[in-house]
Design a protein around this motif. Structure first.
Motif, PDB file in Angstrom:
ATOM      1  N   ILE A  65      29.158  48.268  48.502  1.00 52.01           N
ATOM      2  CA  ILE A  65      28.309  47.270  47.906  1.00 52.01           C
ATOM      3  C   ILE A  65      28.845  46.606  46.577  1.00 52.01           C
ATOM      4  O   ILE A  65      28.954  45.548  46.219  1.00 52.01           O
ATOM      5  N   ILE A  66      29.443  47.560  45.755  1.00 49.50           N
ATOM      6  CA  ILE A  66      30.192  47.206  44.547  1.00 49.50           C
ATOM      7  C   ILE A  66      31.596  46.452  44.693  1.00 49.50           C
ATOM      8  O   ILE A  66      31.619  45.344  44.182  1.00 49.50           O
ATOM      9  N   GLY A  67      32.211  46.887  45.732  1.00 58.33           N
ATOM     10  CA  GLY A  67      33.510  46.337  45.838  1.00 58.33           C
ATOM     11  C   GLY A  67      33.365  44.939  46.717  1.00 58.33           C
ATOM     12  O   GLY A  67      34.041  44.226  46.239  1.00 58.33           O
ATOM     13  N   GLY A  68      32.519  44.871  47.476  1.00 55.90           N
ATOM     14  CA  GLY A  68      32.276  43.482  48.063  1.00 55.90           C
ATOM     15  C   GLY A  68      31.688  42.500  46.990  1.00 55.90           C
ATOM     16  O   GLY A  68      32.165  41.560  47.385  1.00 55.90           O
ATOM     17  N   SER A  69      31.102  42.932  46.138  1.00 51.87           N
ATOM     18  CA  SER A  69      30.500  42.055  44.979  1.00 51.87           C
ATOM     19  C   SER A  69      31.720  41.447  44.223  1.00 51.87           C
ATOM     20  O   SER A  69      31.590  40.397  43.836  1.00 51.87           O
ATOM     21  N   CYS A  70      32.521  42.391  44.004  1.00 48.15           N
ATOM     22  CA  CYS A  70      33.697  42.006  42.993  1.00 48.15           C
ATOM     23  C   CYS A  70      34.420  41.083  43.731  1.00 48.15           C
ATOM     24  O   CYS A  70      35.018  40.027  43.477  1.00 48.15           O
ATOM     25  N   LEU A  71      34.645  41.214  45.232  1.00 48.82           N
ATOM     26  CA  LEU A  71      35.411  40.278  46.110  1.00 48.82           C
ATOM     27  C   LEU A  71      34.916  38.948  46.319  1.00 48.82           C
ATOM     28  O   LEU A  71      35.406  37.754  46.276  1.00 48.82           O
ATOM     29  N   TYR A  72      33.448  38.942  46.097  1.00 52.34           N
ATOM     30  CA  TYR A  72      32.635  37.819  46.205  1.00 52.34           C
ATOM     31  C   TYR A  72      32.828  36.975  44.886  1.00 52.34           C
ATOM     32  O   TYR A  72      33.281  35.837  45.081  1.00 52.34           O
ATOM     33  N   ILE A  73      32.826  37.458  43.942  1.00 48.26           N
ATOM     34  CA  ILE A  73      33.148  36.777  42.621  1.00 48.26           C
ATOM     35  C   ILE A  73      34.354  36.279  42.665  1.00 48.26           C
ATOM     36  O   ILE A  73      34.686  35.311  42.041  1.00 48.26           O
ATOM     37  N   ALA A  74      35.344  36.963  43.052  1.00 46.31           N
ATOM     38  CA  ALA A  74      36.551  36.699  42.903  1.00 46.31           C
ATOM     39  C   ALA A  74      36.937  35.458  43.780  1.00 46.31           C
ATOM     40  O   ALA A  74      37.864  34.544  43.653  1.00 46.31           O
ATOM     41  N   GLN A  75      36.252  35.411  45.049  1.00 49.81           N
ATOM     42  CA  GLN A  75      36.579  34.434  45.837  1.00 49.81           C
ATOM     43  C   GLN A  75      35.778  32.957  45.419  1.00 49.81           C
ATOM     44  O   GLN A  75      36.312  31.991  45.718  1.00 49.81           O
ATOM     45  N   ILE A  76      34.568  33.153  44.922  1.00 49.78           N
ATOM     46  CA  ILE A  76      33.926  31.768  44.579  1.00 49.78           C
ATOM     47  C   ILE A  76      33.625  31.335  43.261  1.00 49.78           C
ATOM     48  O   ILE A  76      33.423  30.219  42.967  1.00 49.78           O
ATOM     49  N   ASP A  77      34.104  32.361  42.230  1.00 51.92           N
ATOM     50  CA  ASP A  77      33.898  31.611  40.942  1.00 51.92           C
ATOM     51  C   ASP A  77      34.808  30.442  40.431  1.00 51.92           C
ATOM     52  O   ASP A  77      36.204  30.706  40.758  1.00 51.92           O
ATOM     53  N   PRO A  78      34.419  29.626  40.052  1.00 51.79           N
ATOM     54  CA  PRO A  78      35.099  28.228  39.959  1.00 51.79           C
ATOM     55  C   PRO A  78      36.176  28.365  38.828  1.00 51.79           C
ATOM     56  O   PRO A  78      37.330  27.835  38.986  1.00 51.79           O
ATOM     57  N   GLU A  79      35.810  28.998  37.820  1.00 49.90           N
ATOM     58  CA  GLU A  79      36.921  29.489  36.845  1.00 49.90           C
ATOM     59  C   GLU A  79      38.020  30.398  37.234  1.00 49.90           C
ATOM     60  O   GLU A  79      39.172  30.125  37.225  1.00 49.90           O
ATOM     61  N   LEU A  80      37.815  31.231  38.169  1.00 51.78           N
ATOM     62  CA  LEU A  80      38.886  32.200  38.670  1.00 51.78           C
ATOM     63  C   LEU A  80      39.622  31.608  39.820  1.00 51.78           C
ATOM     64  O   LEU A  80      40.793  32.072  39.996  1.00 51.78           O
ATOM     65  N   ARG A  81      39.260  30.277  40.365  1.00 51.82           N
ATOM     66  CA  ARG A  81      40.007  29.627  41.284  1.00 51.82           C
ATOM     67  C   ARG A  81      40.835  28.725  40.725  1.00 51.82           C
ATOM     68  O   ARG A  81      41.778  28.147  41.551  1.00 51.82           O
ATOM     69  N   ARG A  82      41.211  28.696  39.375  1.00 52.63           N
ATOM     70  CA  ARG A  82      42.036  27.589  38.776  1.00 52.63           C
ATOM     71  C   ARG A  82      43.395  28.514  38.612  1.00 52.63           C
ATOM     72  O   ARG A  82      43.354  29.653  38.592  1.00 52.63           O
ATOM     73  N   SER A  83      44.491  27.692  38.755  1.00 51.22           N
ATOM     74  CA  SER A  83      45.662  28.329  38.722  1.00 51.22           C
ATOM     75  C   SER A  83      45.902  29.209  37.529  1.00 51.22           C
ATOM     76  O   SER A  83      46.681  30.109  37.523  1.00 51.22           O
ATOM     77  N   ARG A  84      45.490  28.872  36.260  1.00 55.01           N
ATOM     78  CA  ARG A  84      46.019  29.597  35.172  1.00 55.01           C
ATOM     79  C   ARG A  84      45.273  31.236  35.041  1.00 55.01           C
ATOM     80  O   ARG A  84      45.466  31.934  34.295  1.00 55.01           O
TER      81      ARG A  84
END
Length: 201
Positions: A65-84
């Motif tokens: 549950i905890i790890g899957g939530s972290c992976l979900y945020i890493a995948q869909i967060d607009p800020e984290l999808r930027r190259s910087r």
């Protein structure tokens, strides 16, 4: 949110999933994926309550549950999808996948089957999706699992220690001989792979 805070003790899992569905609808209407973080929170809460009510104490379930939530945020967060912010995304993926893989490693070492399967899934996901974090964590977990099982095997069956040592020695000698014969070719392959590795997620 106010209703949930005031009635959290009497809410059922169905209520929590309904609230999660509402915030997913809000995310779609507002075209803002960050609203789904609230959906994720309530879905996690519902699953967590279900596990507690069913008296399931399996640590891997809670780690997923905890790890899957972290992976979900890493995948869909607009800020984290930027190259910087690529490095931050990488660290969050490392965290999420490590929580799952290490929970499998520490709590399922009787036969090593579960951590072995999960680490192979992570390895193939890393290779298929070209994501460094999955490949790194999966490979590390797989190596640790194999090493642990070999140590256990050598203590339970002392004769196997000599067999394992002989096999490992032959493998290392074979690798060293092939490396000397094909040094330039192997170095070129490693250099090419390292260049591709830098382009992975």
């Amino acid at each position: 949110m106010l209703t949930v805070c005031l009635n959290y003790q009497t809410l059922s899992s169905i209520n929590l999933l309904a609230v999660a569905g509402f915030y997913a609808w809000v995310a779609n209407r507002q075209s803002n994926l960050r609203w789904t973080y609230l959906s994720l929170f309530f879905v996690d809460w519902a699953i967590w309550r279900l596990l507690v009510n069913q008296q399931i104490t399996e640590p891997l379930c809670y780690a997923a549950i905890i790890g899957g939530s972290c992976l979900y945020i890493a995948q869909i967060d607009p800020e984290l999808r930027r190259s910087r912010t690529r490095q931050t995304r990488h660290y969050l993926r490392l965290l999420g996948s490590s929580i799952i893989c290490l929970a499998a490693f520490f709590f399922h070492q009787e036969t090593g089957l579960i951590p072995g399967i999960i680490s192979l899934i992570a390895i193939f996901a890393g290779l298929g999706l070209r994501i460094r974090a999955f490949l790194m964590v999966g490979t590390a977990t797989f190596v640790l699992t194999v090493f642990y099982q070999l140590v256990v095997l050598s203590f339970q069956y002392p004769f196997s220690k000599w067999v394992i040592g002989l096999i490992v020695g032959i493998i290392f000698i074979s690798i060293a001989a092939n490396f000397e014969q094909r040094r330039e070719q192997i170095l070129g392959i490693f250099q090419n792979w390292a260049n591709q590795w830098r382009e992975w997620e």
